[in-house]
Design a protein around this motif. Structure first.
Motif, PDB file in Angstrom:
ATOM      1  N   ALA A 220      -1.012   1.389  -5.499  1.00 26.15           N
ATOM      2  CA  ALA A 220       0.317   0.797  -5.650  1.00 26.15           C
ATOM      3  C   ALA A 220       1.273   1.748  -6.354  1.00 26.15           C
ATOM      4  O   ALA A 220       1.015   2.178  -7.477  1.00 26.15           O
TER       5      ALA A 220
ATOM      6  N   THR B  88      -5.826  -3.287  -8.338  1.00 24.56           N
ATOM      7  CA  THR B  88      -4.610  -2.491  -8.239  1.00 24.56           C
ATOM      8  C   THR B  88      -4.725  -1.245  -9.107  1.00 24.56           C
ATOM      9  O   THR B  88      -5.018  -1.342 -10.296  1.00 24.56           O
TER      10      THR B  88
ATOM     11  N   LEU C 109      -9.508  -0.717  -3.487  1.00 25.78           N
ATOM     12  CA  LEU C 109      -8.489  -0.326  -4.446  1.00 25.78           C
ATOM     13  C   LEU C 109      -7.136  -0.330  -3.745  1.00 25.78           C
ATOM     14  O   LEU C 109      -6.983   0.273  -2.675  1.00 25.78           O
ATOM     15  N   LEU C 110      -6.177  -1.023  -4.332  1.00 25.40           N
ATOM     16  CA  LEU C 110      -4.799  -1.030  -3.837  1.00 25.40           C
ATOM     17  C   LEU C 110      -4.063   0.113  -4.523  1.00 25.40           C
ATOM     18  O   LEU C 110      -3.918   0.112  -5.752  1.00 25.40           O
TER      19      LEU C 110
ATOM     20  N   THR D 173      -4.792   0.141   0.964  1.00 27.32           N
ATOM     21  CA  THR D 173      -6.049  -0.056   0.253  1.00 27.32           C
ATOM     22  C   THR D 173      -7.108   0.889   0.799  1.00 27.32           C
ATOM     23  O   THR D 173      -7.134   1.213   1.986  1.00 27.32           O
TER      24      THR D 173
ATOM     25  N   TRP E 228       1.338  -1.360   1.742  1.00 27.63           N
ATOM     26  CA  TRP E 228       0.149  -2.038   1.220  1.00 27.63           C
ATOM     27  C   TRP E 228      -1.011  -1.165   1.681  1.00 27.63           C
ATOM     28  O   TRP E 228      -1.442  -1.224   2.817  1.00 27.63           O
TER      29      TRP E 228
ATOM     30  N   PRO F   4      -2.485   2.035 -10.198  1.00 24.75           N
ATOM     31  CA  PRO F   4      -1.136   2.593 -10.126  1.00 24.75           C
ATOM     32  C   PRO F   4      -1.158   4.076  -9.759  1.00 24.75           C
ATOM     33  O   PRO F   4      -1.932   4.862 -10.318  1.00 24.75           O
TER      34      PRO F   4
ATOM     35  N   THR G 276      -9.672  -6.972  -4.482  1.00 26.73           N
ATOM     36  CA  THR G 276      -8.848  -5.785  -4.633  1.00 26.73           C
ATOM     37  C   THR G 276      -8.544  -5.548  -6.104  1.00 26.73           C
ATOM     38  O   THR G 276      -8.285  -6.489  -6.846  1.00 26.73           O
TER      39      THR G 276
ATOM     40  N   GLN H 179       1.843   7.631  -2.980  1.00 26.63           N
ATOM     41  CA  GLN H 179       0.783   7.063  -2.142  1.00 26.63           C
ATOM     42  C   GLN H 179       0.157   8.099  -1.210  1.00 26.63           C
ATOM     43  O   GLN H 179      -1.045   8.046  -0.968  1.00 26.63           O
TER      44      GLN H 179
END
Length: 117
Positions: free
Chosen positions: A57, A10, A54-55, A44, A42, A12, A8, A16
């Motif tokens: 976040a 992260t 890709l997270l 992804t 969470w 930003p 993964t 979301q």
């Protein structure tokens, strides 16, 4: 033992839901996980069949956008048209000494370099 994979990365994002709409709607990524998390979700996403996700976040408000995420696509002209049709500014495709590439940013300033496969 050595590290054997990257699971993964992260990325930003400030929102979301907006990020999810961009990555699934414009880039055609699939949702890998969408679970409650103490600081939000969470969440992804990844290209279909890709190992690395890709997270998205939102809990790092001071994290600067990342640049230079290198991904691959088989048809840069079609991807550029899709991005532009969705209001995403992009540079290219252009021929470089190392191959064809396309550059764009997600709605949160994270930069992508797309190399033609």
């Amino acid at each position: 033992m050595p590290i054997s994979s990257i699971l993964t990365i992260t990325v930003p994002v400030a929102d979301q839901e907006r990020a999810l709409a961009f990555y699934t709607g414009v880039l055609d990524f699939e949702v890998r996980t969408d679970n409650p998390f103490p600081m939000g979700r969470w969440l992804t996403v990844a290209p279909k069949g890709a190992e690395t996700a890709l997270l998205l976040a939102s809990w790092f408000p001071d994290m600067a956008p990342i640049g230079g995420l290198v991904v691959g696509a088989p048809d840069l002209d079609a991807l550029a048209a899709r991005l532009r049709d969705n209001g995403v500014a992009c540079e290219g495709p252009s021929d470089q000494p190392w191959g064809r590439q396309l550059l764009f940013h997600d709605p949160f300033g994270n930069g992508f370099v797309v190399s033609e496969l």
